[in-house]
Design a protein around this motif. Structure first.
Motif, PDB file in Angstrom:
ATOM      1  N   PRO A  60       0.759  -0.915  -0.537  1.00  0.00           N
ATOM      2  CA  PRO A  60      -0.142   0.033   0.188  1.00  0.00           C
ATOM      3  C   PRO A  60       0.641   0.799   0.211  1.00  0.00           C
ATOM      4  O   PRO A  60       2.161   1.153   0.808  1.00  0.00           O
ATOM      5  N   ASP A 119     -10.563  -2.855   0.960  1.00  0.00           N
ATOM      6  CA  ASP A 119      -9.750  -3.762  -1.118  1.00  0.00           C
ATOM      7  C   ASP A 119      -8.492  -4.247  -0.205  1.00  0.00           C
ATOM      8  O   ASP A 119      -7.907  -5.169  -0.809  1.00  0.00           O
ATOM      9  N   GLN A 120      -7.622  -3.334   0.688  1.00  0.00           N
ATOM     10  CA  GLN A 120      -6.584  -4.529   1.257  1.00  0.00           C
ATOM     11  C   GLN A 120      -6.926  -4.714   2.517  1.00  0.00           C
ATOM     12  O   GLN A 120      -5.564  -5.395   3.128  1.00  0.00           O
TER      13      GLN A 120
END
Length: 175
Positions: A60, A119-120
């Motif tokens: 990220p 999402d992560q």
């Protein structure tokens, strides 16, 4: 990678962002509450190369903040990894002073927070904010974060704001 909000596009940094970001990193208002302005282009290049490297490794990373309909980055918002706070992922942000007081960085930070959890699949994120930086404190609070503790970060007292995935899920359910 790209995130869209009502007024912004958050996209991965590109080499062509160096010129716009060099001007921003040299701006004392943009760099307020940091260790100082970047006086040499090579510092901006190193920052962009670092976040582009994180992107390539699937870690990220930061996003360039671009108003819809424009092409030039006017700041950044995204994830940052600090050796001084191991195991934590910060949502950090900076915005060109001409764009302040419009809610844009709050919009960007909310999109990044949602991306972190949706999402992560991160379990928590933090924001590190100088106690006197009232606008950044407001952004963190609007992002659902609360002050967890005060730490010394790079020689300065710093508030560590945090939000967990369960708190984010509860916020989503309530809205």
């Amino acid at each position: 990678m790209e995130l869209q909000t009502a007024r912004l596009m958050l996209r991965s940094f590109r080499e062509e962002d160096v010129d716009a970001m060099t001007q921003l990193f040299a701006n004392p208002d943009f760099m307020r509450f940091s260790l100082g302005v970047f006086t040499e282009r090579k510092h901006t290049v190193a920052f962009i190369e670092k976040v582009m490297g994180w992107d390539r490794m699937g870690i990220p990373s930061q996003f360039a903040v671009v108003p819809r309909g424009d092409h030039a980055a006017v700041g950044y918002c995204g994830f940052y990894h600090h050796a001084e706070v191991p195991g934590e992922i910060e949502i950090g942000y900076r915005l060109h002073p001409d764009y302040w007081n419009r809610g844009l960085i709050t919009e960007a930070a909310g999109a990044v927070r949602d991306h972190a959890f949706r999402d992560q699949k991160l379990s928590r994120v933090i924001s590190l904010v100088h106690p006197e930086n009232i606008p950044s404190r407001r952004v963190a609070e609007k992002n659902g974060m609360t002050v967890e503790k005060q730490i010394m970060f790079r020689g300065f007292p710093t508030l560590m704001y945090a939000i967990t995935r369960p708190r984010w899920l509860a916020m989503c359910a309530a809205s």
